[in-house]
Design a protein around this motif. Structure first.
Motif, short mmCIF file in Angstrom:
data_model
loop_
_atom_site.label_atom_id
_atom_site.label_comp_id
_atom_site.label_asym_id
_atom_site.label_seq_id
_atom_site.Cartn_x
_atom_site.Cartn_y
_atom_site.Cartn_z
N LEU A 104 0.85 -13.62 -1.14
CA LEU A 104 0.65 -14.27 0.08
C LEU A 104 -0.47 -13.36 0.53
CD1 LEU A 104 1.42 -15.77 2.45
CD2 LEU A 104 3.10 -13.74 3.19
N THR A 105 -1.43 -13.83 1.06
CA THR A 105 -2.74 -13.22 1.66
C THR A 105 -2.91 -13.54 3.07
OG1 THR A 105 -4.13 -13.30 -0.39
CG2 THR A 105 -5.34 -12.96 1.81
N LEU A 106 -3.15 -12.49 4.05
CA LEU A 106 -2.89 -12.68 5.23
C LEU A 106 -3.99 -11.73 6.14
CD1 LEU A 106 0.91 -12.54 6.13
CD2 LEU A 106 -0.46 -14.57 6.05
N PHE A 109 -0.11 -9.54 -0.55
CA PHE A 109 1.06 -8.94 -1.12
C PHE A 109 1.41 -9.51 -2.20
CE2 PHE A 109 0.62 -8.86 3.62
CZ PHE A 109 0.96 -7.70 3.65
N SER A 110 1.91 -8.95 -3.48
CA SER A 110 2.41 -9.75 -4.73
C SER A 110 3.68 -9.10 -4.85
CB SER A 110 1.66 -9.25 -5.81
OG SER A 110 0.29 -9.98 -5.79
N ARG A 111 4.83 -9.96 -5.01
CA ARG A 111 6.11 -9.55 -5.01
C ARG A 111 6.66 -8.74 -6.33
NH1 ARG A 111 10.62 -14.12 -5.04
NH2 ARG A 111 10.48 -13.99 -7.04
N ARG A 112 7.25 -7.68 -6.27
CA ARG A 112 7.73 -6.98 -7.38
C ARG A 112 9.30 -7.05 -7.41
NH1 ARG A 112 4.36 -3.12 -9.54
NH2 ARG A 112 6.22 -2.04 -10.54
N ASP A 113 9.92 -7.22 -8.46
CA ASP A 113 11.40 -7.30 -8.86
C ASP A 113 12.00 -5.98 -8.95
OD1 ASP A 113 11.22 -9.92 -8.50
OD2 ASP A 113 10.87 -10.24 -10.47
N ARG A 158 3.79 -0.42 -3.91
CA ARG A 158 2.51 0.13 -4.46
C ARG A 158 1.30 -0.26 -3.60
NH1 ARG A 158 1.61 -0.12 -10.82
NH2 ARG A 158 1.26 -2.37 -10.18
N LEU A 159 0.53 0.47 -3.20
CA LEU A 159 -1.00 0.36 -2.25
C LEU A 159 -2.03 0.38 -3.47
CD1 LEU A 159 -2.44 -0.42 0.01
CD2 LEU A 159 -2.45 1.82 0.62
N LEU A 160 -2.46 -0.68 -3.93
CA LEU A 160 -3.47 -0.89 -4.99
C LEU A 160 -4.91 -0.35 -4.44
CD1 LEU A 160 -2.32 -3.90 -6.76
CD2 LEU A 160 -1.20 -1.70 -7.34
N THR A 161 -4.93 -0.27 -3.17
CA THR A 161 -6.04 0.08 -2.61
C THR A 161 -6.17 1.16 -1.73
OG1 THR A 161 -6.02 -1.95 -1.28
CG2 THR A 161 -7.41 -2.23 -3.15
N ILE A 183 0.44 -4.19 -2.95
CA ILE A 183 -0.40 -4.52 -1.74
C ILE A 183 -1.92 -4.20 -1.99
CG2 ILE A 183 -0.70 -4.20 0.87
CD1 ILE A 183 2.46 -3.19 0.77
N GLU A 184 -2.69 -5.00 -1.71
CA GLU A 184 -4.19 -4.88 -1.79
C GLU A 184 -4.81 -5.04 -0.26
OE1 GLU A 184 -5.78 -7.21 -5.29
OE2 GLU A 184 -3.90 -7.76 -5.26
#
Length: 281
Positions: A4-6, A44-48, A53-56, A87-88
């Protein structure tokens, strides 16, 4: 939904009156918030596996202290959710600018992960969680222009005019804590009503303090005042002026020195985050 991108929109404080200091050290205030159609962007990309993790990461900011990560962990903890997220962040809003960058990022994180993790906690609960992260976060969670009182948590929805704004970004990071602890800060403004604010406007009690301590902000106000009534937003350092249309704002922006960055954006009483979420419903 796994990705999801917001947006995380900017805000302006169209006025800010400080009524007094509370026993807990916070200040009683009255302020008028309006959003801008300009801001950061988060994906936001879901992890199971439950990891956040903040990638940026932002230079000079410990990821664990970043409001994005803190908001994600708070939502996890309060809901008992075992999912995580990568999260980016695309950062457009300046830090220490008084336009709500960190608070807006936190609110977008709460709303975005509530949707991504299918928690459905509701706006009221998310606003409560947001207040634990910062006084400005609930207004971004609710996404409507508002007259705010208390420490900023008591919100009355309002509908001021929606002009175009030219926002200047002096190259300083103003410390909110420094301004609110300044001995010369006025702390005795009389309380006013929502109606009087919408009819007559107001001032920013922080502006004299910021102008005195940050000459870059003072110079930006002097420059913009040559074209339009210029004001400080929040505790600064961004300053802004209102225009009837984009063309007028662009015309003034073109006359300002390249050494003073800025942007033109439409004022909005419904945040672009909430418009985006509604379009996804």
């Amino acid at each position: 939904m796994t990705r999801l991108t917001l947006p995380a929109p900017a805000k302006l404080n169209l006025m800010l009156h400080i009524l007094g200091r509370r026993p807990d050290g916070y200040h009683e205030l009255q302020t008028l918030f309006q959003f801008l159609d300009h801001g950061d962007e988060l994906t936001f990309s879901r992890r199971d596996d439950g990891e956040i993790r903040l990638l940026t990461p932002l230079p000079g900011v410990d990821p664990e202290r970043n409001l994005i990560v803190r908001a994600a962990r708070l939502l996890q903890h309060s809901s008992g959710c075992r999912l995580g997220a990568d999260i980016e962040l695309i950062k457009r809003l300046p830090m220490g600018g008084g336009i709500g960058g960190g608070s807006s990022d936190a609110a977008t994180t709460l709303l975005g992960l509530d949707r991504l993790w299918d928690l459905r906690l509701g706006e009221e609960r998310l606003a409560e969680l947001g207040l634990a992260l910062g006084a400005d976060v609930p207004v971004f969670v609710r996404g409507r222009a508002a007259f705010a009182e208390g420490v900023g948590e008591r919100l009355t929805p309002v509908e001021p005019a929606e002009p175009w704004y030219l926002v200047l970004v002096p190259q300083v990071a103003v410390s909110t804590a420094e301004i609110f602890s300044a001995p010369e800060l006025t702390r005795d403004s009389p309380a006013i009503t929502v109606r009087s604010v919408l009819e007559r406007g107001g001032r920013n009690d922080c502006q004299p303090v910021v102008e005195k301590r940050y000459p870059e902000v003072r110079n930006a106000l002097i420059l913009l005042n040559k074209f339009v009534s210029a004001r400080l937003t929040g505790t600064g350092g961004c300053v802004f002026g209102a225009f009837p249309d984009q063309a007028e704002a662009d015309k003034v922006a073109a006359q300002l020195p390249e050494s003073l960055p800025g942007f033109v954006a439409k004022g909005s009483n419904i945040s672009m985050l909430h418009r985006k979420l509604q379009s996804l419903s």
